[in-house]
Design a protein around this motif. Structure first.
Motif, short mmCIF file in Angstrom:
data_model
loop_
_atom_site.label_atom_id
_atom_site.label_comp_id
_atom_site.label_asym_id
_atom_site.label_seq_id
_atom_site.Cartn_x
_atom_site.Cartn_y
_atom_site.Cartn_z
N TYR A 195 0.83 -1.21 0.00
CA TYR A 195 0.00 0.00 0.00
C TYR A 195 0.87 1.27 0.00
O TYR A 195 0.52 2.26 -0.66
N VAL A 196 1.98 1.23 0.74
CA VAL A 196 2.90 2.38 0.75
C VAL A 196 3.42 2.63 -0.67
O VAL A 196 3.46 3.77 -1.15
N ASN A 197 3.81 1.55 -1.36
CA ASN A 197 4.30 1.70 -2.74
C ASN A 197 3.20 2.15 -3.68
O ASN A 197 3.42 3.00 -4.55
N GLN A 198 2.00 1.60 -3.50
CA GLN A 198 0.89 1.98 -4.37
C GLN A 198 0.60 3.48 -4.24
O GLN A 198 0.44 4.19 -5.25
N ALA A 199 0.54 3.97 -3.02
CA ALA A 199 0.29 5.40 -2.81
C ALA A 199 1.40 6.25 -3.42
O ALA A 199 1.14 7.31 -4.00
N GLY A 200 2.65 5.79 -3.29
CA GLY A 200 3.76 6.54 -3.85
C GLY A 200 3.66 6.68 -5.36
O GLY A 200 3.89 7.77 -5.91
N PHE A 201 3.29 5.60 -6.05
CA PHE A 201 3.15 5.68 -7.50
C PHE A 201 1.98 6.57 -7.89
O PHE A 201 2.04 7.31 -8.87
N LEU A 202 0.89 6.50 -7.12
CA LEU A 202 -0.26 7.38 -7.41
C LEU A 202 0.12 8.85 -7.26
O LEU A 202 -0.30 9.70 -8.06
N ILE A 203 0.92 9.16 -6.24
CA ILE A 203 1.36 10.54 -6.05
C ILE A 203 2.21 10.99 -7.22
O ILE A 203 2.05 12.11 -7.74
N ARG A 204 3.12 10.13 -7.70
CA ARG A 204 3.95 10.50 -8.85
C ARG A 204 3.10 10.78 -10.09
O ARG A 204 3.48 11.58 -10.94
N GLN A 205 1.96 10.11 -10.19
CA GLN A 205 1.08 10.32 -11.33
C GLN A 205 0.14 11.51 -11.13
O GLN A 205 -0.65 11.83 -12.02
N GLY A 206 0.21 12.14 -9.95
CA GLY A 206 -0.66 13.27 -9.69
C GLY A 206 -2.05 12.89 -9.24
O GLY A 206 -2.93 13.76 -9.15
N ARG A 207 -2.28 11.64 -8.91
CA ARG A 207 -3.59 11.16 -8.48
C ARG A 207 -3.65 11.25 -6.95
O ARG A 207 -3.64 10.25 -6.23
N LEU A 208 -3.71 12.47 -6.45
CA LEU A 208 -3.57 12.70 -5.02
C LEU A 208 -4.76 12.17 -4.22
O LEU A 208 -4.59 11.62 -3.13
N ASP A 209 -5.97 12.33 -4.74
CA ASP A 209 -7.14 11.83 -4.01
C ASP A 209 -7.10 10.30 -3.92
O ASP A 209 -7.46 9.72 -2.88
N ALA A 210 -6.67 9.65 -5.00
CA ALA A 210 -6.54 8.19 -4.96
C ALA A 210 -5.49 7.77 -3.94
O ALA A 210 -5.65 6.77 -3.23
N ALA A 211 -4.40 8.54 -3.87
CA ALA A 211 -3.36 8.23 -2.88
C ALA A 211 -3.91 8.38 -1.46
O ALA A 211 -3.61 7.56 -0.58
N LEU A 212 -4.69 9.41 -1.22
CA LEU A 212 -5.29 9.59 0.11
C LEU A 212 -6.21 8.43 0.47
O LEU A 212 -6.27 8.01 1.64
N ALA A 213 -6.91 7.89 -0.52
CA ALA A 213 -7.78 6.74 -0.26
C ALA A 213 -6.95 5.53 0.14
O ALA A 213 -7.34 4.76 1.04
N VAL A 214 -5.81 5.34 -0.50
CA VAL A 214 -4.92 4.23 -0.12
C VAL A 214 -4.38 4.46 1.29
O VAL A 214 -4.28 3.53 2.09
N HIS A 215 -4.03 5.71 1.59
CA HIS A 215 -3.55 6.01 2.94
C HIS A 215 -4.63 5.69 3.98
O HIS A 215 -4.31 5.20 5.07
N ALA A 216 -5.88 5.97 3.66
CA ALA A 216 -6.97 5.66 4.60
C ALA A 216 -7.05 4.16 4.86
O ALA A 216 -7.24 3.71 5.99
N ARG A 217 -6.90 3.38 3.79
CA ARG A 217 -6.90 1.92 3.96
C ARG A 217 -5.70 1.47 4.78
O ARG A 217 -5.81 0.57 5.62
N LEU A 218 -4.57 2.09 4.53
CA LEU A 218 -3.35 1.77 5.28
C LEU A 218 -3.52 2.11 6.76
O LEU A 218 -3.07 1.36 7.65
N ARG A 219 -4.21 3.19 7.03
CA ARG A 219 -4.43 3.60 8.42
C ARG A 219 -5.31 2.57 9.15
O ARG A 219 -5.10 2.28 10.33
N ARG A 220 -6.29 2.01 8.44
CA ARG A 220 -7.13 0.98 9.06
C ARG A 220 -6.35 -0.31 9.29
O ARG A 220 -6.57 -1.01 10.28
#
Length: 607
Positions: A195-220
């Protein structure tokens, strides 16, 4: 060596199992104790010595781990696992040639040994051998298709090389980095790494809201590990919400106080907020926790350089070659100093055009020491830099390099020359526009009696690189923001802007002449700048051009300014004719432009 009595052997087996369980559970010291005792009871078993090497390596006991691995190999020379363990240890202890030999031994013994290929991939990544990295990592996932770390390593390799071929039997879609990460997550949905890697790639692509959703899953998934807070901090920084970025990074550090990566995230946020001392301290702690961590060393270098500590700053700045998508030029053996007299040395441009204009000042200095100096630079700079004194040849980066004794990137020259704040080579001009090129602009400007001021309001947008694009948004302004300059009497404005920002309409009252369609390269732009009285620009290559030509230049600097402009200065030791106008708060341009307007009115009245 005689075999151990059966009772001892049975006890050794039991200790080995207990040690393996302890090692898997993260109890490294207990594992080492179990394997040590087992080795005493059954000293003839190579597998026990190999396990002892693994435990000691995990504990950081380099000498003891190497001793255990080598003893295992004396007992069983054809032991791929022990060769791979030794290779990993040698790589970590900065013995790359010995590590490569050990890896080759492991793979010769077992060409289908996934762990051996994985270590080979790690070494290729460290050497920035990107052309072979994806090939090796694809082989790893073919040999170990159920290994989440293998898929994450392939994702990283594909991200580096932008490889898009199909691999690993995946037929539904090409193995783009995110597809590989999703495979790793599917194999191990309870582990945070995917999930950490997935969010990192999403951020590089500029998909910040999608990255935040992954972070929320990671937090759970792992609410007390701080990964989600660190990721949210980076997103907040990219969105310009510096206060939130600092708050989130501090919360992450509370949850994982020994994390070098979190310290780097916090230090970046502190730097963006202007707290340079805190950024310095945080990066220092990160380096202490992870001395080989490239991100911490690189970020510390930029803080040190911004503070004027060049001695350590230039040395640590070399860690940029171990960062993503950077490859040290391999046109010739690297030049790391020494007497250059009689040697042919190739200087290679890196990063942006402004960096080339900034550091090409060292080329004539090197030629004056007796070197035959060749340059490889961006195509738009070839004609201008061909006028540098003492340079044997200037070529485009797209051309074949000349045969040379050694090569060095331009931004490594301050380290080799031992440049300090007191010894910056600041003699200007070191670039000159051709008289023939200047003549054309002079004729166009002949009837203008007002003061002639060039304007640049935006940098390169880097549309294909999201993080660089966001940095450009912080340094650029809209042309409309320069409206307060319109009513300054006695001034005529000329655009020096290139690219899409030229489509912006000037604000009412700002009479802006744009002849840049006739400027094909930097030689043409330099000729126009040489005929102007002043250049006002955001932090772009034109600032460096004007400074190198010794023309007056006023630079509008974002709050988190580049390290080269130092801290809390209105001047630049690199360019004697430069004046800096800095933001007091992130993103707050109106006060900066108001100060520029006041200064411009005073300047025009004096002249």
């Amino acid at each position: 060596m005689p075999a151990a009595p059966s009772g001892f052997a049975d006890h050794a087996v039991a200790l080995t199992h207990r040690g393996a369980a302890a090692l898997a559970d993260g109890q490294d010291a207990l594992a080492a104790t179990c394997f040590t005792t087992a080795a005493v009871l059954a000293p003839h078993r190579a597998s026990i010595w190999h396990n002892l090497g693994e435990a000691r390596r995990t504990l950081g006991h380099v000498a003891g781990a190497e001793q255990a691995y080598r003893h295992a190999l004396r007992l069983r020379p054809a032991y791929p696992k022990a060769w791979a363990g030794l290779a990993a240890l040698l790589r970590k202890s900065r013995r790359p040639k010995a590590a490569a030999r050990a890896t080759i031994r492991a793979l010769v013994l077992d060409p289908a040994f996934a762990e051996g290929w994985s270590i080979a991939g790690t070494m290729l990544s460290e050497r920035r051998a990107m052309e072979r990295l994806a090939v090796v990592q694809r082989r790893v996932v073919r040999l170990a298709p159920d290994s989440p770390p293998a898929w994450l390593a392939l994702a990283a390799a594909l991200n580096e090389t932008m490889e898009v071929e199909r691999a690993g039997g995946e037929a539904a879609e090409p193995p783009l980095p995110l597809a590989c990460v999703r495979r790793a997550i599917a194999l191990s949905p309870g582990q945070p790494a995917g999930y950490v890697n997935q969010a990192g790639f999403l951020i590089r692509q500029g998909r910040l809201d999608a990255a935040l959703a992954v972070h929320a899953r990671l937090r759970r998934l792992v609410p007390l590990e701080g990964h989600a807070e660190a990721g949210d901090s980076l997103v907040a920084s990219l969105r310009g919400d510096v206060a939130t970025a600092v708050s989130l990074a501090r919360r992450s550090l509370v949850l994982q106080p020994a994390s070098a990566a979190t310290l780097v995230t916090l230090s970046l946020a502190e730097h963006d907020s202007g707290r340079t001392d805190l950024a310095h301290r945080g990066n220092r702690r990160a380096v202490a926790l992870d001395p080989e961590g490239d991100a911490a060393r690189f970020n510390l270098s930029m803080v040190l350089l911004a503070q004027g500590d060049f001695a350590e700053g230039w040395r640590l700045y070399e860690s940029r070659w171990r960062m993503e998508r950077t490859t040290y030029p391999a046109h010739a053996p690297p030049w790391q100093g020494g007497d250059p007299a009689g040697r042919s040395i190739l200087l290679v441009a890196e990063q942006g055009q402004g960096d080339t204009l900034h550091f090409v000042r060292y080329a004539p200095m090197l030629a004056a020491l007796g070197a035959r100096v060749h340059l490889m630079v961006q195509p738009s700079l070839v004609r201008l830099l061909s006028r540098l004194p003492g340079i044997a040849s200037v070529r485009s980066l797209a051309e074949a390099p000349p045969a040379c004794d050694a090569c060095i990137p331009l931004l490594s020259l301050p380290l080799v020359f031992g440049t300090s704040l007191a010894t910056i080579p600041a003699t200007v001009p070191y670039l000159h526009a051709a008289d023939r090129d200047r003549g054309g602009w002079r004729r166009r400007l002949a009837g203008e009696r007002r003061r002639k001021v060039g304007l640049v309001w935006a940098g390169s947008s880097h549309d294909g690189q999201f993080i660089a694009h966001m940095t450009d948004r912080r340094r650029s302004v809209a042309l409309a923001a320069l409206a307060p300059l319109a009513d300054v009497p006695g001034v005529a404005f000329y655009s020096l802007q290139k690219g899409p920002p030229t489509d912006e309409a000037p604000p009412p009252g700002l009479d802006l002449t744009d002849w840049m369609g006739a400027a094909d390269d930097f030689a043409d732009t330099a000729a126009l700048v040489a005929e102007l009285d002043l250049v006002i620009s955001v932090d772009t290559s034109v600032c460096h051009l004007a400074g190198a030509l010794a023309r007056p230049v006023w630079m509008l600097s974002r709050h988190d300014a580049c390290w080269r402009w130092l801290r809390d200065r209105a001047d630049s030791p690199w360019y004697p004719t430069m004046r800096l106008f800095r933001q007091d708060r992130p993103g707050d341009w109106p006060p900066v432009i108001a100060r520029v307007r006041t200064a411009l009115a005073e300047w025009a009245e004096r002249r």
